[in-house]
Design a protein around this motif. Structure first.
Motif, PDB file in Angstrom:
ATOM      1  N   PRO A 221     -77.335  50.252  76.292  1.00  0.00           N
ATOM      2  CA  PRO A 221     -78.094  50.436  75.046  1.00  0.00           C
ATOM      3  C   PRO A 221     -78.874  49.189  74.633  1.00  0.00           C
ATOM      4  O   PRO A 221     -80.039  49.288  74.231  1.00  0.00           O
ATOM      5  CB  PRO A 221     -76.998  50.769  74.013  1.00  0.00           C
ATOM      6  CG  PRO A 221     -75.861  51.303  74.813  1.00  0.00           C
ATOM      7  CD  PRO A 221     -75.894  50.524  76.093  1.00  0.00           C
ATOM      8  N   GLN A 222     -78.229  48.026  74.742  1.00  0.00           N
ATOM      9  CA  GLN A 222     -78.903  46.794  74.348  1.00  0.00           C
ATOM     10  C   GLN A 222     -80.022  46.439  75.338  1.00  0.00           C
ATOM     11  O   GLN A 222     -81.098  45.979  74.940  1.00  0.00           O
ATOM     12  CB  GLN A 222     -77.893  45.645  74.253  1.00  0.00           C
ATOM     13  CG  GLN A 222     -76.980  45.711  73.042  1.00  0.00           C
ATOM     14  CD  GLN A 222     -75.914  46.798  73.156  1.00  0.00           C
ATOM     15  OE1 GLN A 222     -75.507  47.163  74.270  1.00  0.00           O
ATOM     16  NE2 GLN A 222     -75.460  47.317  72.032  1.00  0.00           N
ATOM     17  N   LEU A 223     -79.781  46.670  76.619  1.00  0.00           N
ATOM     18  CA  LEU A 223     -80.821  46.398  77.615  1.00  0.00           C
ATOM     19  C   LEU A 223     -82.035  47.284  77.368  1.00  0.00           C
ATOM     20  O   LEU A 223     -83.179  46.812  77.372  1.00  0.00           O
ATOM     21  CB  LEU A 223     -80.280  46.623  79.027  1.00  0.00           C
ATOM     22  CG  LEU A 223     -81.293  46.458  80.170  1.00  0.00           C
ATOM     23  CD1 LEU A 223     -81.906  45.072  80.164  1.00  0.00           C
ATOM     24  CD2 LEU A 223     -80.637  46.757  81.516  1.00  0.00           C
ATOM     25  N   LYS A 224     -81.794  48.557  77.134  1.00  0.00           N
ATOM     26  CA  LYS A 224     -82.900  49.485  76.870  1.00  0.00           C
ATOM     27  C   LYS A 224     -83.691  49.043  75.646  1.00  0.00           C
ATOM     28  O   LYS A 224     -84.929  49.057  75.647  1.00  0.00           O
ATOM     29  CB  LYS A 224     -82.361  50.898  76.664  1.00  0.00           C
ATOM     30  CG  LYS A 224     -83.438  51.937  76.378  1.00  0.00           C
ATOM     31  CD  LYS A 224     -82.833  53.326  76.205  1.00  0.00           C
ATOM     32  CE  LYS A 224     -83.903  54.371  75.907  1.00  0.00           C
ATOM     33  NZ  LYS A 224     -83.300  55.725  75.722  1.00  0.00           N
ATOM     34  N   SER A 225     -82.980  48.607  74.607  1.00  0.00           N
ATOM     35  CA  SER A 225     -83.654  48.173  73.380  1.00  0.00           C
ATOM     36  C   SER A 225     -84.579  46.996  73.649  1.00  0.00           C
ATOM     37  O   SER A 225     -85.716  46.945  73.144  1.00  0.00           O
ATOM     38  CB  SER A 225     -82.621  47.789  72.318  1.00  0.00           C
ATOM     39  OG  SER A 225     -81.880  48.910  71.895  1.00  0.00           O
ATOM     40  N   HIS A 226     -84.130  46.038  74.447  1.00  0.00           N
ATOM     41  CA  HIS A 226     -84.949  44.857  74.684  1.00  0.00           C
ATOM     42  C   HIS A 226     -86.002  45.083  75.761  1.00  0.00           C
ATOM     43  O   HIS A 226     -87.007  44.357  75.792  1.00  0.00           O
ATOM     44  CB  HIS A 226     -84.069  43.655  74.995  1.00  0.00           C
ATOM     45  CG  HIS A 226     -83.417  43.092  73.768  1.00  0.00           C
ATOM     46  ND1 HIS A 226     -84.091  42.280  72.880  1.00  0.00           N
ATOM     47  CD2 HIS A 226     -82.164  43.263  73.260  1.00  0.00           C
ATOM     48  CE1 HIS A 226     -83.273  41.955  71.892  1.00  0.00           C
ATOM     49  NE2 HIS A 226     -82.105  42.531  72.089  1.00  0.00           N
ATOM     50  N   VAL A 227     -85.803  46.052  76.625  1.00  0.00           N
ATOM     51  CA  VAL A 227     -86.875  46.444  77.541  1.00  0.00           C
ATOM     52  C   VAL A 227     -88.064  46.953  76.727  1.00  0.00           C
ATOM     53  O   VAL A 227     -89.210  46.516  76.923  1.00  0.00           O
ATOM     54  CB  VAL A 227     -86.390  47.521  78.533  1.00  0.00           C
ATOM     55  CG1 VAL A 227     -87.586  48.208  79.213  1.00  0.00           C
ATOM     56  CG2 VAL A 227     -85.481  46.903  79.586  1.00  0.00           C
ATOM     57  N   TYR A 228     -87.784  47.847  75.772  1.00  0.00           N
ATOM     58  CA  TYR A 228     -88.861  48.357  74.931  1.00  0.00           C
ATOM     59  C   TYR A 228     -89.325  47.304  73.929  1.00  0.00           C
ATOM     60  O   TYR A 228     -90.499  47.267  73.547  1.00  0.00           O
ATOM     61  CB  TYR A 228     -88.430  49.640  74.226  1.00  0.00           C
ATOM     62  CG  TYR A 228     -88.408  50.822  75.162  1.00  0.00           C
ATOM     63  CD1 TYR A 228     -89.591  51.430  75.560  1.00  0.00           C
ATOM     64  CD2 TYR A 228     -87.208  51.314  75.682  1.00  0.00           C
ATOM     65  CE1 TYR A 228     -89.580  52.505  76.448  1.00  0.00           C
ATOM     66  CE2 TYR A 228     -87.187  52.378  76.565  1.00  0.00           C
ATOM     67  CZ  TYR A 228     -88.375  52.973  76.946  1.00  0.00           C
ATOM     68  OH  TYR A 228     -88.358  54.030  77.831  1.00  0.00           O
ATOM     69  N   GLY A 229     -88.396  46.422  73.526  1.00  0.00           N
ATOM     70  CA  GLY A 229     -88.783  45.323  72.653  1.00  0.00           C
ATOM     71  C   GLY A 229     -89.772  44.395  73.328  1.00  0.00           C
ATOM     72  O   GLY A 229     -90.720  43.906  72.699  1.00  0.00           O
TER      73      GLY A 229
END
Length: 262
Positions: A221-229
C-alpha cells in the motif's frame, strides 16, 4: 559469496544496476541504489558504490547537479563537471551531502538503525579530508532553519497534499483512527521537518528515494502510494516503474546473499 569475492565483483554488479536505471538521471542512479541497499539492510555494498562514484568525479566522467538552496523546488538541471582539484573536492562533497540526505530521508521509512548503518558505511568509504569537508557544513536542518511548530505542520500538510492529492483526507483519517499522535508526527516531523526540506534534494528526487526505500520493505500500500506520488510531482510513470523493477532486482540479490550466508 565471501566479502572478498563480493568486493571483487562489486563494480560490475553496481554498474549493471546503474545502467538498468536508464530512465533516471545518471547522477541520481547511485543514490537510489544506495536507498534500496539501506532499506534491504546491506550497507556493506555502499562502500564500493561510493568509491566508484568518487573515482568517476575525480576522472571527470561524473557530473554533479546543483540544487540552489534558495530555490525550494528547483530542478536539478545544471551540473558541475570538475576540471581542477578544488572543483573535484567540491563535487565530491556535494555528491556525498546529497547521498547522506537521501539516506536520511529514506530512514524515516525503513528505520533509524538501518540509516545509522548505511551512513556509517558511507563515511567509511571517505578519506579523512573528504569526510572533514562534508562534516564542515554541519546539519542540513541547523538551528538557523528552525520554524515554529505550526509552520512545520503546515509545510508537512502541503507536501502530503501534493503527493497524495485527493486521497489526502481519507489517508489521514484512516491513520488518525488508529493514532492521532501518529498523524501529528507524520505531518509535522516526517513530512514537515524531514521530507519537505529541499536544500539538497528536490521533492521529485525525494519521492524517488522513498520508492527505492519502500521496495525492500514489502509494504504494497505504501509503495503504491509513493509510486503515484512520484507521478504527482512530475516524474514519468515509466521511470518510476523501472525503478521499482531495479529495486526489486537488488532486493532479490540481497536476499540471496543473506540466505547463502546462513
Amino acid at each position: 559469496m565471501s566479502d572478498s569475492s563480493l568486493f571483487a565483483a562489486a563494480n560490475s554488479l553496481i554498474g549493471t544496476w546503474r545502467d538498468a536505471l536508464s530512465l533516471t538521471p545518471v547522477e541520481l542512479r547511485p543514490i537510489l541504489i544506495a536507498c534500496t541497499l539501506t532499506s534491504a539492510n546491506y550497507p556493506k555494498l555502499l562502500v564500493p558504490l561510493v568509491q566508484q562514484v568518487l573515482a568517476e568525479i575525480e576522472a571527470g566522467t561524473f557530473s554533479v547537479p546543483t540544487v540552489p538552496s534558495t530555490s525550494p523546488n528547483a530542478a536539478a538541471s545544471t551540473s558541475i563537471t570538475p576540471n581542477n582539484s578544488n572543483q573535484v573536492l567540491d563535487s565530491q562533497v556535494r555528491f556525498i551531502r546529497r547521498l547522506r540526505e537521501s539516506i536520511y530521508k529514506g530512514s524515516v521509512l525503513c528505520g533509524g538503525p538501518y540509516g545509522i548503518n548505511a551512513l556509517g558505511a558511507v563515511n567509511f568509504a571517505l578519506d579523512p579530508a573528504l569526510s572533514e569537508a562534508v562534516n564542515g557544513y554541519g546539519p542540513v536542518r541547523g538551528p538557523n532553519s528552525t520554524l515554529p511548530a505550526d509552520e512545520y505542520q503546515k509545510r508537512g500538510r502541503d507536501l502530503f497534499q501534493t503527493i497524495y492529492q485527493h486521497h489526502t483526507d481519507p489517508i489521514l483519517t484512516k491513520i488518525g483512527n488508529s493514532s492521532q499522535d501518529l498523524v501529528q508526527s507524520i505531518l509535522s516531523d516526517t513530512y514537515g521537518k524531514v521530507l519537505a526540506d529541499t536544500a539538497l534534494t528536490t521533492i521529485a528526487e525525494t519521492e524517488l528515494c522513498l520508492v527505492a526505500t519502500l521496495v525492500p520493505l514489502n509494504v504494497p500500500p505504501q509503495l503504491k502510494s509513493h509510486v503515484y506520488g512520484s507521478r504527482n510531482v512530475g516524474v514519468p510513470m515509466e521511470q518510476v516503474q523501472q525503478l521499482v523493477t531495479v529495486a526489486g532486482t537488488i532486493t532479490s540479490w540481497v536476499h540471496g546473499q543473506v540466505k547463502s550466508s546462513i
